[in-house]
Structures are given as structure tokens and as C-alpha cells.
Design an enzyme around this catalytic site. Sequence first.
Site, PDB file in Angstrom:
ATOM      1  N   ARG A  71       0.821  -1.211   0.000  1.00 30.09           N
ATOM      2  CA  ARG A  71       0.000   0.000   0.000  1.00 30.09           C
ATOM      3  C   ARG A  71       0.860   1.268   0.000  1.00 30.09           C
ATOM      4  NH1 ARG A  71      -3.610   2.552   4.467  1.00 30.09           N
ATOM      5  NH2 ARG A  71      -5.244   3.593   3.255  1.00 30.09           N
ATOM      6  N   HIS A  75       0.325   4.570  -2.421  1.00 27.00           N
ATOM      7  CA  HIS A  75       0.120   5.933  -1.906  1.00 27.00           C
ATOM      8  C   HIS A  75       1.277   6.859  -2.260  1.00 27.00           C
ATOM      9  CE1 HIS A  75      -3.362   5.307   1.150  1.00 27.00           C
ATOM     10  NE2 HIS A  75      -3.496   4.519   0.097  1.00 27.00           N
ATOM     11  N   ASN A 103      -3.847   8.757   4.752  1.00 24.32           N
ATOM     12  CA  ASN A 103      -2.626   8.218   5.348  1.00 24.32           C
ATOM     13  C   ASN A 103      -2.620   8.217   6.870  1.00 24.32           C
ATOM     14  OD1 ASN A 103      -1.527   7.819   2.784  1.00 24.32           O
ATOM     15  ND2 ASN A 103      -0.496   9.817   2.750  1.00 24.32           N
ATOM     16  N   HIS A 202      -6.391  -5.735  -2.539  1.00 25.48           N
ATOM     17  CA  HIS A 202      -7.214  -5.899  -1.337  1.00 25.48           C
ATOM     18  C   HIS A 202      -7.526  -7.369  -1.049  1.00 25.48           C
ATOM     19  CE1 HIS A 202      -8.758  -1.452  -1.255  1.00 25.48           C
ATOM     20  NE2 HIS A 202      -7.456  -1.557  -1.116  1.00 25.48           N
TER      21      HIS A 202
END
Length: 329
Positions: A71, A75, A103, A202
Amino acid sequence: MAPAAASSSSAATRRVGGIILLLLAALAGTSSAQLSTGFYSNSCPGVHDAVKSVLQSAIAREQRMGASILRLFFHDCFVQGCDASLLLDDTPSFQGEKMATPNNGSVRGFEVIDAIKSAVEKACPGVVSCADILAIAARDSVVILGGPNWDVKLGRRDSTTASLTGANNNIPPPTSGLSNLTSLFAAQGLSQKDMVALSGAHTIGQARCTNFRAHVYNDTDIDAAFARTRQSGCPRTSGSGDNNLAPLDLQTPTVFENNYYKNLACKKGLLHSDQELFNGGSTDSQVQSYVSSQSAFFADFVTGMIKMGDITPLTGSNGEIRKNCRRIN
Ligand code: HEM
Ligand SMILES: *[C@@H]1O[C@H](CO)[C@@H](O)[C@H](O)[C@H]1NC(C)=O
Ligand SMILES: *[C@@H]1O[C@H](CO)[C@@H](O)[C@H](O)[C@H]1NC(C)=O
Ligand SMILES: *[C@@H]1O[C@H](CO)[C@@H](O)[C@H](O)[C@H]1NC(C)=O
């Protein structure tokens, strides 16, 4: 004759100018072409072993860490490109991205990136960027948890800037509908197909109650028994239990396979945004194809990860090679 000569020479100038513009456009359009899988083969041949061994022990200690590292790469890349801007700490005189809504209280794994950076610096000081470390570590995390392997393009450099507003605006919130998900990925040069394939990330990791509460209490596109199960670990009232965790893939949150899509097909997506991918819309058929074929998912996920890794890297003499991933040199 003179005017004719002048005009033909200015036509030549225009022609040369046009060619230069075309060359510049071609270069700008392929800045990612400067990334290459062998970028460190002479300057730091040990980089891959160093990353993998630190990551393997971190994931052995805590299986979720593979998801958290994957992840981080997402990001990072969605905010001014894959430049390790996410890794920069806030200071009194510097505003980073860690406090952005997607975040804060959520992204994790920075100590593991620090440990990897130390191991890499020991092997080859000042050579490997934090942005490339994230790209390699994201791939290794997927592989360690059972997912596909691919060659990671390298040669990114680290930013000297970060963007809090970029982090707030570019990273999709879990309340997003399909069209917003599609447009936020399109803004990064990623197709809807890439978006659906990359969302398969996911199939590992956890989410906090605050991010799935509305879906499990208020949405109707959810299996009733599954909704009740998730409600039991996530109080209805916001503010209580906000950080309680639930697995994004209810059965196998530490195994990278196509189970995420199987859950969507039976209305057991944890996030509102997850279930949007299988909700009677244009992406249902793609989800269905990944339910039937894990290898189709793996192939498209790899394509998506390579495209995501190509988002506006700093290369050449732009940016820097940070000594410490948390601060600019
Ligand atoms: C499609 C739009 C996406 C949305 C709306 C979204 C949203 C979220 C949210 C809300 C969480 C839970 C965070 C928390 O509660 O603390 C999460 C976790 C996660 N996301 Fe996404 N995400 C998206 C796409 C992606 C992509 C493209 C990747 C990577 C390729 C990714 C990888 C992950 C992983 C691995 C976790 C679990 C992290 C952990 O357990 O620490 N996500 N995501
Ligand atoms: C970040 O999270 C902490 C702890 O949950 C909270 O106290 C703080 O207000 C948050 N900061 C921002 C900018 O949202
Ligand atoms: C989706 O995008 C529209 C238009 O940009 C915006 O007004 C809306 O708030 C967005 N919704 C979500 C849930 O992100
Ligand atoms: C569910 O929807 C109602 C009506 O819009 C809203 O007041 C409530 O806060 C929502 N509950 C949750 C858990 O999101």
C-alpha cells in the site's frame, strides 16, 4: 532571390524546430523509458538480496506487513509520482504527506523501509533511491505472500518535496463510486482495467472500522450475514471502535490470490469502493473473469503495477538519492 532564400531558410528553421519539439515531446512522453530493470546491476548488484532478506524477516514477524508495504507504494506513486514523497516525515519547517486523510493513522511499515534502507546503504552507500526500494519491496511483498513475480524497472530518484494536498486529492477514498474510482486512476494515466486489477491488492491486508462502517450498516449491496459479522466488530456510532480492524479478504488476508474477486461476486466486499467494482456496472465482467481465472488476474495485476511504477519518476539528475528515507539530504 534573397526573399526566397530567406523564406526557405526560415522554413528550414521551422522544420528543425518542429523536429526538436517532436523529440522533446517523445522524450517527455517516455520519461519512464529511462527506468530499466538492470539499473543497479553494476552499481549495486546486492540490492535485491538486501531488500528481500529484511522484508522476509519483517513479514515472518507480522504477516500483515506485506500488505502494508504494498500500500505504501500505491500511496507514494499517486502523489507526484513514485518518488518516495510519502516517506518524508513532517518537521516544523516541512509538511509531508503522512497527515493526509488517506494516510493518517493508516499507512504503516516505515520502520521496515528504514531497515531495508540501512541494509542497502551498507551494501552500496548512496546509490539506491528510497523510491526504488519501495518499488522492489512492493513486488517482493506480493511474491512472498503467494502472488505473481515480475521484473521491477529501476532508476527512480527521490523527491525533495511532498504534497499534502496531492495526497488528499489523488488517493481515492473508500466512499468512492465507480466513476470516481475510474477518474482518479485515469488522472494517473491508469485505465479502468488497471484500476480493477490493482484493486485486487485488497486480497491482502486490513481496514479500519471507520473506513467500512457506512458500508456494513447502510449499504444494500452487501451480503446480510457478512454485514452482521462486520458490524459486530465495528460499533455503529462513529468515534467508538474507529480503529478496529477487519480483513479486506475475509478468508485469506495473508495470501495473495484471486479470493478478493470471489468475495465481490458474493457481495462480501469490505469497503464501499470494493463492492462498486461488482455492482451491476461496466466492470462486473472483468471481476467475473478474475473469479474464473487467477492467472488472468495475475497478468493484469503485473501490467498495472508496472504502469503504476512508471508514474512520473524523477530520473537523471532530478531529485536526489536520500541518505535517510524520512528526510531530504
Ligand atoms: C481503488 C481504489 C482504492 C481505495 C478506495 C482503497 C482504499 C483503501 C482503504 C480505505 C484501506 C484501509 C485503510 C485503513 O482502514 O487504515 C486500504 C487498505 C489497503 N490497500 Fe487500498 N485502496 C484502493 C486501491 C489500492 C491499490 C491500487 C493498492 C495497491 C496496489 C491497494 C493496497 C492496499 C492494501 C495492501 C491495503 C491493506 C494495508 C494494510 O493492511 O496495512 N489499495 N485501501
Ligand atoms: C491524525 O491522527 C491523530 C490520531 O488519530 C489525530 O489525533 C490527529 O488529529 C490527526 N491529524 C490530522 C491532521 O488529521
Ligand atoms: C465524486 O466526484 C464528484 C465530481 O468530482 C464529486 O463531486 C463527489 O464528491 C465525488 N464523490 C466521492 C464519493 O468521492
Ligand atoms: C446511515 O445513513 C443515515 C442516513 O443517511 C446516517 O444518518 C447515518 O449516519 C449512517 N450510518 C452510518 C453508520 O454511516
